[in-house]
Design a protein around this motif. Structure first.
Motif, mmCIF file in Angstrom:
data_model
loop_
_atom_site.group_PDB
_atom_site.id
_atom_site.type_symbol
_atom_site.label_atom_id
_atom_site.label_comp_id
_atom_site.label_asym_id
_atom_site.label_seq_id
_atom_site.Cartn_x
_atom_site.Cartn_y
_atom_site.Cartn_z
ATOM 1 N N ASP A 56 -0.881 3.374 -18.595
ATOM 2 C CA ASP A 56 -0.912 4.561 -19.459
ATOM 3 C C ASP A 56 0.376 5.381 -19.382
ATOM 4 O OD1 ASP A 56 -1.095 5.749 -16.988
ATOM 5 O OD2 ASP A 56 -3.154 6.458 -17.249
ATOM 6 N N ASP A 71 -2.363 1.886 -12.219
ATOM 7 C CA ASP A 71 -3.753 1.983 -12.669
ATOM 8 C C ASP A 71 -4.405 0.619 -12.911
ATOM 9 O OD1 ASP A 71 -2.442 1.292 -15.044
ATOM 10 O OD2 ASP A 71 -2.482 3.352 -15.795
ATOM 11 N N LYS A 120 -8.988 -2.669 -13.332
ATOM 12 C CA LYS A 120 -8.568 -1.268 -13.215
ATOM 13 C C LYS A 120 -8.673 -0.879 -11.746
ATOM 14 C CE LYS A 120 -9.265 3.295 -15.283
ATOM 15 N NZ LYS A 120 -7.854 3.395 -15.687
ATOM 16 N N CYS A 121 -7.543 -0.509 -11.144
ATOM 17 C CA CYS A 121 -7.493 -0.246 -9.694
ATOM 18 C C CYS A 121 -6.197 0.495 -9.399
ATOM 19 C CB CYS A 121 -7.542 -1.565 -8.922
ATOM 20 S SG CYS A 121 -7.350 -1.406 -7.126
ATOM 21 N N SER A 122 -6.227 1.432 -8.442
ATOM 22 C CA SER A 122 -5.048 2.248 -8.134
ATOM 23 C C SER A 122 -4.357 1.835 -6.840
ATOM 24 C CB SER A 122 -5.442 3.730 -8.039
ATOM 25 O OG SER A 122 -6.358 3.937 -6.978
ATOM 26 N N HIS A 163 3.122 5.588 -5.352
ATOM 27 C CA HIS A 163 3.069 5.402 -6.798
ATOM 28 C C HIS A 163 4.474 5.661 -7.363
ATOM 29 C CE1 HIS A 163 -1.235 4.871 -7.512
ATOM 30 N NE2 HIS A 163 -1.454 5.768 -6.544
ATOM 31 N N ARG A 223 1.773 6.228 -12.410
ATOM 32 C CA ARG A 223 0.833 5.905 -11.332
ATOM 33 C C ARG A 223 0.224 4.527 -11.617
ATOM 34 N NH1 ARG A 223 -0.319 9.923 -7.948
ATOM 35 N NH2 ARG A 223 -2.226 8.949 -7.245
ATOM 36 N N ASP A 225 1.430 0.180 -14.497
ATOM 37 C CA ASP A 225 1.187 1.551 -14.947
ATOM 38 C C ASP A 225 0.962 1.467 -16.452
ATOM 39 O OD1 ASP A 225 1.201 4.217 -15.629
ATOM 40 O OD2 ASP A 225 3.391 4.440 -15.396
ATOM 41 N N CYS A 261 -11.112 -1.983 -4.121
ATOM 42 C CA CYS A 261 -11.466 -1.579 -5.477
ATOM 43 C C CYS A 261 -12.641 -2.442 -5.925
ATOM 44 C CB CYS A 261 -10.294 -1.788 -6.449
ATOM 45 S SG CYS A 261 -8.961 -0.600 -6.288
#
Length: 497
Positions: free
Chosen positions: A456, A462, A420-422, A382, A460, A454, A397
């Motif tokens: 937000d 997101d 939405k996925c990391s 990240h 990281r 990223d 995800c």
């Protein structure tokens, strides 16, 4: 431009099927990767040699800038581009037992390639159903470098794990992508369909006669084996494959401070040793005397400089005392002799990709807000440096895509679908599957991972995004589906012409 380079005969297309109005730009572009069997074999061998050393050396594709982009406000609802469509998946295995966790699709794998700077890279990808069961879909930036030239030695490895290719390696023959990506590096077309040759695996090697070696059309080489001078002379008399290297050169006496000097010991008589000084120079003492216990016969026959004494000691043992001095030398060289052995590299044809691992379905013009399952091999850390993924095993995800499309200005994207996925880079090119059947491990490819965001601002990842698969994507897919490829090696393992 590079479009329309695929041979019409090979693709099974007619000039009429490929034509478009003179005033209109085409919606698709194509480029050759390795259409010839010899080039394809070379690419496969490059990645599989030394037990997959190059595969293990590769790192995930990454962007050329530091900051992770942000998604720009919702732009529109589902693009109005005609009727939605689906092409059914194909499978090669029976339905799996129902489990709570997500079953990974057999079609998932990695694509490997070499970028312009010579670095070994990889992305995620999947096999997708096509007319000739030979198609891979991934992100366009995992095939085209900056939307221009294709990457070198491009291959697909389904089921990749730690340098292993359990179902073989499939070399790209022709790449198809959106005209706008190829021309303008526009990520609204960040997808590519690649027609691949039959899979192959390396099945070892075998030694053969010269006549067999000469006749073999596949991979072959001469393996050297060191032999003695007498064996070399005999080999020459028999007109064998043998040669020599280097030259005979004696060692030179040098001082202890000479670069590369080597210390040797020289056996001398007792008096010479006693007269020698202690130090590091030539002729100085080399350690303490060495007492060797020998048999009566060895003692009687000994004629060296060592001290035999006057006979057996009180216990009846015969001994010889050896004395050594130092000798500093620059090492000499000796000519080496070699004999060549004729070796054939044997490869095995594994058949068409879709027949081996199956192929996911394809979908286009689907409504937004659908539930998707996204697979990939995330690997990069990240932005904050945390590295939760290794890239060795697939991850996924699940969720619903946004109901509106988004812009990603860094990549000239205006209509990306987002989730939405990391997952981090390395998952690039991984399939977005709607209607995923966890039992059959199949669904319909409705996108491929393109960018990471990223949103937000906490450093990281997101959100991930994909080009929206519309009628233009379907057109590119249809053109790619016509591309015919072939086996690289014969049933015997020979390279086909």
């Amino acid at each position: 431009m590079k479009r329309l380079l695929i041979p019409l005969a090979a693709a099974g297309l007619t000039a009429t099927a490929l034509s478009f109005p003179a005033a209109a730009e085409p919606q698709w572009a194509t480029d050759p990767l390795a259409p010839k069997p010899a080039d394809a074999y070379s690419s496969a061998y490059f990645w599989l040699d030394a037990n997959g050393a190059a595969l293990r050396k590769a790192t995930q594709y990454h962007w050329d800038f530091k900051e992770v982009p942000k998604l720009v406000g919702a732009q529109s609802k589902t693009p109005d581009d005609g009727k939605p469509g689906l092409t059914a998946p194909t499978g090669s295995v029976a339905a799996a037992t129902k489990v709570k966790n997500v079953n990974l699709p057999k079609t998932l794998g990695k694509v490997f390639f070499i970028d312009r700077s010579g670095k070994y890279r990889w992305c995620s990808a999947t096999s997708i159903q096509s007319r000739h069961r030979n198609l891979v879909v991934t992100a366009g930036h995992c095939v085209y470098e900056h939307g221009k030239d294709v990457f070198r030695k491009w291959v697909f490895v389904p089921g990749y794990y730690q340098g292993k290719a359990p179902w073989g390696i499939y070399v790209g023959a022709y790449a198809f992508t959106a005209y706008d990506l190829d021309t303008y590096d526009d990520y609204d077309g960040d997808y590519a369909f690649v027609a691949v040759h039959n899979g192959i695996s390396l099945a070892g090697e075998k030694e053969v006669s010269y006549d067999e070696y000469k006749a073999w059309l596949g991979d072959k080489w001469i393996k050297p084996q060191e032999i003695t001078k007498d064996e070399f002379l005999k080999c020459q008399l028999n007109l064998g494959e043998c040669w020599s290297e280097g030259e005979d050169k004696p060692a030179d006496l040098v001082g202890p401070d000479y670069p590369g000097a080597v210390l040797e010991k020289v056996e001398v008589a007792k008096k010479v040793y006693q007269d020698a000084r202690i130090g590091k120079g030539q002729g100085f003492k080399f350690g303490e005397p060495v007492v060797e216990q020998v048999s009566k016969k060895q003692w009687d026959e000994y004629r060296g400089p060592g001290d035999k004494g006057t006979g057996p000691d009180k216990a009846g043992n015969y001994t010889i005392t050896h004395y050594y001095t130092q000798k500093w030398v620059k090492p000499g060289t000796s000519r080496k002799y070699f004999e060549g052995h004729y070796i054939l590299g044997v490869a095995k044809d594994l058949g068409r990709l879709g027949d081996v691992v199956g192929g996911q379905g394809f979908s286009w013009n689907q409504p937004m807000g659908q539930r998707v399952t996204v697979f990939g091999y995330p690997s990069a850390p990240h932005p904050d440096g945390d590295k939760p993924y290794t890239g060795l095993t697939p991850k996924y995800c699940m969720g619903k895509t946004a109901t509106k499309t988004y812009q990603v200005n860094t990549f000239k994207a205006e209509t990306h679908q987002v989730l939405k996925c990391s997952m981090t880079p390395g998952a690039d090119g991984g399939p977005w599957l709607i209607k995923y059947d966890n039992n059959k491990r199949t669904g319909y490819v409705n996108g491929v991972t393109s960018t990471f965001a990223d949103q937000d601002g906490n450093n990281r990842i997101d959100f991930i995004s994909s080009a929206y698969f519309d009628g233009e994507t379907a057109d590119v897919y249809n053109k790619a589906s016509y591309a015919e490829t072939r086996a690289i090696v014969s049933p015997k393992g020979e390279l086909l012409q």
